[in-house]
Design a protein around this motif. Structure first.
Motif, short mmCIF file in Angstrom:
data_model
loop_
_atom_site.label_atom_id
_atom_site.label_comp_id
_atom_site.label_asym_id
_atom_site.label_seq_id
_atom_site.Cartn_x
_atom_site.Cartn_y
_atom_site.Cartn_z
N ASN A 14 -15.17 -5.98 -32.01
CA ASN A 14 -14.18 -6.56 -32.92
C ASN A 14 -12.88 -5.77 -32.79
O ASN A 14 -12.68 -4.76 -33.47
N LEU A 16 -9.82 -6.33 -33.71
CA LEU A 16 -8.95 -6.24 -34.88
C LEU A 16 -9.42 -5.15 -35.83
O LEU A 16 -8.63 -4.28 -36.24
N ASP A 44 -15.86 -6.19 -44.70
CA ASP A 44 -16.04 -6.99 -43.48
C ASP A 44 -17.50 -7.39 -43.31
O ASP A 44 -17.80 -8.53 -42.95
N MET A 122 -11.25 -10.64 -43.18
CA MET A 122 -11.33 -10.39 -41.74
C MET A 122 -12.72 -10.72 -41.21
O MET A 122 -12.86 -11.29 -40.13
N GLN A 126 -12.96 -13.58 -38.48
CA GLN A 126 -13.40 -13.13 -37.16
C GLN A 126 -14.71 -13.81 -36.76
O GLN A 126 -14.88 -14.21 -35.61
N SER A 130 -15.45 -16.79 -33.56
CA SER A 130 -16.13 -16.07 -32.48
C SER A 130 -17.26 -16.92 -31.91
O SER A 130 -18.19 -17.30 -32.63
#
Length: 217
Positions: A14, A16, A44, A122, A126, A130
């Motif tokens: 990941n 970011l 997260d 996030m 994410q 993905s």
């Protein structure tokens, strides 16, 4: 199950989240870093878990169709195409840091509920953007186990998906405490070659996706 684990680990690359942990590790005092990094990672993780639960709910409703897709060449070709796209994207970015990292740094300078919320958002975004995330859950959804066990498996899935960022966060904490150690020197070398490290990570993900796709054909 091995496929689900493989894609969860791949999803842990990941950029970011890792970029944010590195950035706050550089600019924040040690005590603040530990609190903020923990809030971001936990937020997260919850985001990944919630996104996985929602996606799993829909996948279990079309389990037969998912099994048909995974057993056909379509799944393999999609992975190959995505792998090539990831490699091309990495090449075009030239390893430059994500601009979003700088935008998120300002609200992450002080630990607060907003810190965890940013991590949560996030994690959701994410995950839902993905390809490895969906493939991992598709394989988990087609396992011959009870639905309760499949939902329970999302806990370890989210944990594996956050494994690399968590390791990076702990590594940065060690570096902050012992900057002259071997870990500190390794971190300094990685910072000095950040574009090459980012490119390597992008190409590694691309190669893995292409290999998984080829093996599925």
């Amino acid at each position: 199950m091995l496929h689900a684990v493989s894609f969860a680990l791949l999803d842990s690359v990941n950029a970011l989240l890792i970029g944010i942990l590195v950035a706050i590790g550089i600019i924040l005092p040690r005590g603040k870093y530990r609190r903020i990094a923990a809030l971001v990672v936990v937020g997260d993780w919850v985001g990944v878990l919630v996104a996985a639960a929602v996606v799993m709910f829909f996948l279990l409703g079309v389990k037969d169709q998912i099994e048909a897709i995974l057993s056909s060449p379509i799944a393999g070709w999609v992975l190959v195409v995505v792998g090539i796209a990831v490699a091309f994207g990495s090449w075009r970015s030239k390893g430059q840091p994500n601009a979003l990292v700088n935008r998120l740094l300002e609200p992450l300078r002080t630990p607060s509920p907003i810190t965890a919320l940013i991590g949560f958002v996030m994690g959701v975004v994410q995950s839902l953007t993905s390809v490895p995330f969906y493939y991992g859950l598709m394989h988990l959804a087609t396992e011959d186990i009870a639905p309760a066990a499949q939902y329970g498996g999302l806990v370890w899935y989210a944990s594996l998906a956050l494994s690399l960022p968590t390791i990076c966060g702990l590594f940065i904490a060690v570096v902050r405490a012992h900057p002259k150690s071997a870990a500190g020197r390794l971190f300094a070398a990685a910072r000095a070659n950040s574009t090459q490290v980012a490119l390597f990570g992008g190409y590694l993900v691309a190669i893995f996706l292409i290999l998984m796709g080829v093996l599925s054909l």
